[in-house]
Design a protein around this motif. Sequence first.
Motif, PDB file in Angstrom:
ATOM      1  N   THR A   1     -11.689  73.546 136.919  1.00  0.00           N
ATOM      2  CA  THR A   1     -11.946  73.427 135.491  1.00  0.00           C
ATOM      3  C   THR A   1     -11.361  74.623 134.740  1.00  0.00           C
ATOM      4  OG1 THR A   1     -14.036  74.621 135.567  1.00  0.00           O
ATOM      5  CG2 THR A   1     -14.110  72.246 136.025  1.00  0.00           C
ATOM      6  N   SER A   2     -11.402  74.541 133.434  1.00  0.00           N
ATOM      7  CA  SER A   2     -10.879  75.635 132.617  1.00  0.00           C
ATOM      8  C   SER A   2     -11.694  76.914 132.809  1.00  0.00           C
ATOM      9  CB  SER A   2     -10.882  75.238 131.140  1.00  0.00           C
ATOM     10  OG  SER A   2     -12.194  74.881 130.727  1.00  0.00           O
ATOM     11  N   SER A   3     -12.937  76.781 133.261  1.00  0.00           N
ATOM     12  CA  SER A   3     -13.774  77.957 133.495  1.00  0.00           C
ATOM     13  C   SER A   3     -13.695  78.445 134.934  1.00  0.00           C
ATOM     14  CB  SER A   3     -15.227  77.665 133.135  1.00  0.00           C
ATOM     15  OG  SER A   3     -15.708  76.559 133.878  1.00  0.00           O
ATOM     16  N   GLY A   4     -12.908  77.755 135.763  1.00  0.00           N
ATOM     17  CA  GLY A   4     -12.677  78.219 137.123  1.00  0.00           C
ATOM     18  C   GLY A   4     -13.523  77.572 138.201  1.00  0.00           C
ATOM     19  N   ASN A   5     -14.314  76.591 137.847  1.00  0.00           N
ATOM     20  CA  ASN A   5     -15.100  75.897 138.865  1.00  0.00           C
ATOM     21  C   ASN A   5     -14.190  74.994 139.688  1.00  0.00           C
ATOM     22  OD1 ASN A   5     -17.638  76.980 138.098  1.00  0.00           O
ATOM     23  ND2 ASN A   5     -17.686  75.563 136.373  1.00  0.00           N
ATOM     24  N   THR A   6     -14.327  75.076 140.999  1.00  0.00           N
ATOM     25  CA  THR A   6     -13.446  74.324 141.892  1.00  0.00           C
ATOM     26  C   THR A   6     -14.209  73.283 142.693  1.00  0.00           C
ATOM     27  OG1 THR A   6     -13.693  75.986 143.625  1.00  0.00           O
ATOM     28  CG2 THR A   6     -11.839  76.248 142.114  1.00  0.00           C
ATOM     29  N   ASN A   7     -13.458  72.280 143.138  1.00  0.00           N
ATOM     30  CA  ASN A   7     -14.001  71.222 143.975  1.00  0.00           C
ATOM     31  C   ASN A   7     -12.909  70.820 144.949  1.00  0.00           C
ATOM     32  OD1 ASN A   7     -15.854  69.255 144.865  1.00  0.00           O
ATOM     33  ND2 ASN A   7     -14.855  67.706 143.616  1.00  0.00           N
ATOM     34  N   TYR A   8     -13.264  70.695 146.234  1.00  0.00           N
ATOM     35  CA  TYR A   8     -12.280  70.386 147.269  1.00  0.00           C
ATOM     36  C   TYR A   8     -12.676  69.135 148.040  1.00  0.00           C
ATOM     37  CZ  TYR A   8     -10.381  75.101 146.627  1.00  0.00           C
ATOM     38  OH  TYR A   8      -9.813  76.233 146.104  1.00  0.00           O
ATOM     39  N   GLY A   9     -11.668  68.398 148.472  1.00  0.00           N
ATOM     40  CA  GLY A   9     -11.919  67.330 149.404  1.00  0.00           C
ATOM     41  C   GLY A   9     -12.331  67.908 150.748  1.00  0.00           C
ATOM     42  N   ASP A  10     -13.155  67.170 151.476  1.00  0.00           N
ATOM     43  CA  ASP A  10     -13.692  67.683 152.733  1.00  0.00           C
ATOM     44  C   ASP A  10     -12.588  68.042 153.733  1.00  0.00           C
ATOM     45  OD1 ASP A  10     -16.628  65.506 152.753  1.00  0.00           O
ATOM     46  OD2 ASP A  10     -16.278  67.460 151.826  1.00  0.00           O
ATOM     47  N   SER A  11     -11.514  67.284 153.742  1.00  0.00           N
ATOM     48  CA  SER A  11     -10.488  67.488 154.761  1.00  0.00           C
ATOM     49  C   SER A  11      -9.645  68.734 154.532  1.00  0.00           C
ATOM     50  CB  SER A  11      -9.568  66.262 154.826  1.00  0.00           C
ATOM     51  OG  SER A  11      -8.921  66.067 153.584  1.00  0.00           O
ATOM     52  N   VAL A  12      -9.739  69.352 153.371  1.00  0.00           N
ATOM     53  CA  VAL A  12      -8.904  70.531 153.081  1.00  0.00           C
ATOM     54  C   VAL A  12      -9.715  71.794 152.871  1.00  0.00           C
ATOM     55  CG1 VAL A  12      -7.189  69.013 152.009  1.00  0.00           C
ATOM     56  CG2 VAL A  12      -8.817  70.250 150.554  1.00  0.00           C
ATOM     57  N   LYS A  13     -11.023  71.681 152.890  1.00  0.00           N
ATOM     58  CA  LYS A  13     -11.867  72.873 152.675  1.00  0.00           C
ATOM     59  C   LYS A  13     -11.565  73.935 153.725  1.00  0.00           C
ATOM     60  CE  LYS A  13     -15.773  70.592 150.412  1.00  0.00           C
ATOM     61  NZ  LYS A  13     -17.194  70.148 150.544  1.00  0.00           N
ATOM     62  N   GLY A  14     -11.419  75.154 153.259  1.00  0.00           N
ATOM     63  CA  GLY A  14     -11.130  76.265 154.147  1.00  0.00           C
ATOM     64  C   GLY A  14      -9.651  76.460 154.436  1.00  0.00           C
TER      65      GLY A  14
ATOM     66  N   LYS B   1      -1.444  70.379 158.510  1.00  0.00           N
ATOM     67  CA  LYS B   1      -1.506  69.448 159.628  1.00  0.00           C
ATOM     68  C   LYS B   1      -0.646  68.226 159.318  1.00  0.00           C
ATOM     69  CE  LYS B   1      -6.378  70.704 160.340  1.00  0.00           C
ATOM     70  NZ  LYS B   1      -7.778  70.170 160.427  1.00  0.00           N
ATOM     71  N   PRO B   2      -0.180  67.528 160.339  1.00  0.00           N
ATOM     72  CA  PRO B   2       0.600  66.304 160.076  1.00  0.00           C
ATOM     73  C   PRO B   2      -0.152  65.308 159.198  1.00  0.00           C
ATOM     74  CG  PRO B   2       0.863  66.963 162.346  1.00  0.00           C
ATOM     75  CD  PRO B   2      -0.177  67.876 161.769  1.00  0.00           C
ATOM     76  N   GLU B   3      -1.472  65.279 159.295  1.00  0.00           N
ATOM     77  CA  GLU B   3      -2.241  64.341 158.483  1.00  0.00           C
ATOM     78  C   GLU B   3      -2.321  64.748 157.012  1.00  0.00           C
ATOM     79  OE1 GLU B   3      -3.186  65.757 161.380  1.00  0.00           O
ATOM     80  OE2 GLU B   3      -5.325  66.296 161.355  1.00  0.00           O
ATOM     81  N   ASP B   4      -1.798  65.917 156.674  1.00  0.00           N
ATOM     82  CA  ASP B   4      -1.686  66.306 155.266  1.00  0.00           C
ATOM     83  C   ASP B   4      -0.457  65.701 154.610  1.00  0.00           C
ATOM     84  OD1 ASP B   4      -2.816  69.552 156.255  1.00  0.00           O
ATOM     85  OD2 ASP B   4      -3.990  68.026 155.199  1.00  0.00           O
ATOM     86  N   THR B   5       0.382  65.051 155.403  1.00  0.00           N
ATOM     87  CA  THR B   5       1.576  64.408 154.864  1.00  0.00           C
ATOM     88  C   THR B   5       1.182  63.329 153.869  1.00  0.00           C
ATOM     89  OG1 THR B   5       2.883  64.841 156.849  1.00  0.00           O
ATOM     90  CG2 THR B   5       3.579  63.000 155.435  1.00  0.00           C
ATOM     91  N   ALA B   6       1.728  63.425 152.663  1.00  0.00           N
ATOM     92  CA  ALA B   6       1.377  62.479 151.589  1.00  0.00           C
ATOM     93  C   ALA B   6       2.216  62.807 150.358  1.00  0.00           C
ATOM     94  CB  ALA B   6      -0.105  62.586 151.245  1.00  0.00           C
ATOM     95  N   VAL B   7       2.124  61.942 149.377  1.00  0.00           N
ATOM     96  CA  VAL B   7       2.626  62.282 148.050  1.00  0.00           C
ATOM     97  C   VAL B   7       1.479  62.940 147.292  1.00  0.00           C
ATOM     98  CG1 VAL B   7       3.576  61.437 145.875  1.00  0.00           C
ATOM     99  CG2 VAL B   7       4.273  60.377 148.045  1.00  0.00           C
ATOM    100  N   TYR B   8       1.726  64.107 146.789  1.00  0.00           N
ATOM    101  CA  TYR B   8       0.710  64.871 146.074  1.00  0.00           C
ATOM    102  C   TYR B   8       0.938  64.723 144.564  1.00  0.00           C
ATOM    103  CZ  TYR B   8      -0.988  67.003 150.347  1.00  0.00           C
ATOM    104  OH  TYR B   8      -1.557  67.209 151.590  1.00  0.00           O
TER     105      TYR B   8
END
Length: 119
Positions: free
Chosen positions: A52-65, A86-93
Amino acid sequence: QVQLVESGGGLVQAGGPLRLSCAASGTFISINAMGWYRQVPGKQRELVATITSSGNTNYGDSVKGRFAISRDNAKNTVYLQMNSLKPEDTAVYYCAATGVLVISRRDYWGQGTQVTVSS
């Protein structure tokens, strides 16, 4: 009109890093949140990370950390630092800007950038 321009995609070996950038341009008053989603053929688009504009973040479970999102509000730019890929990160972003205030609020999407992680 608001445009989102993504950069930084490409081919990387498993375990390596990659950094994506997305800059918002055009005429608007403010942006609530910016973030990244990804999609592979045959699957739904999924959340990677938002900020967010105030810096609050949210991550998908598979990319946390492993991934970190940051934002430069002065430049209307969001960054995604991807580590330990990881190979499973392959995607269109896809970059997204949500709650963009022009006259009313609406969401915008970028064209997408391909990320390919080789094993």
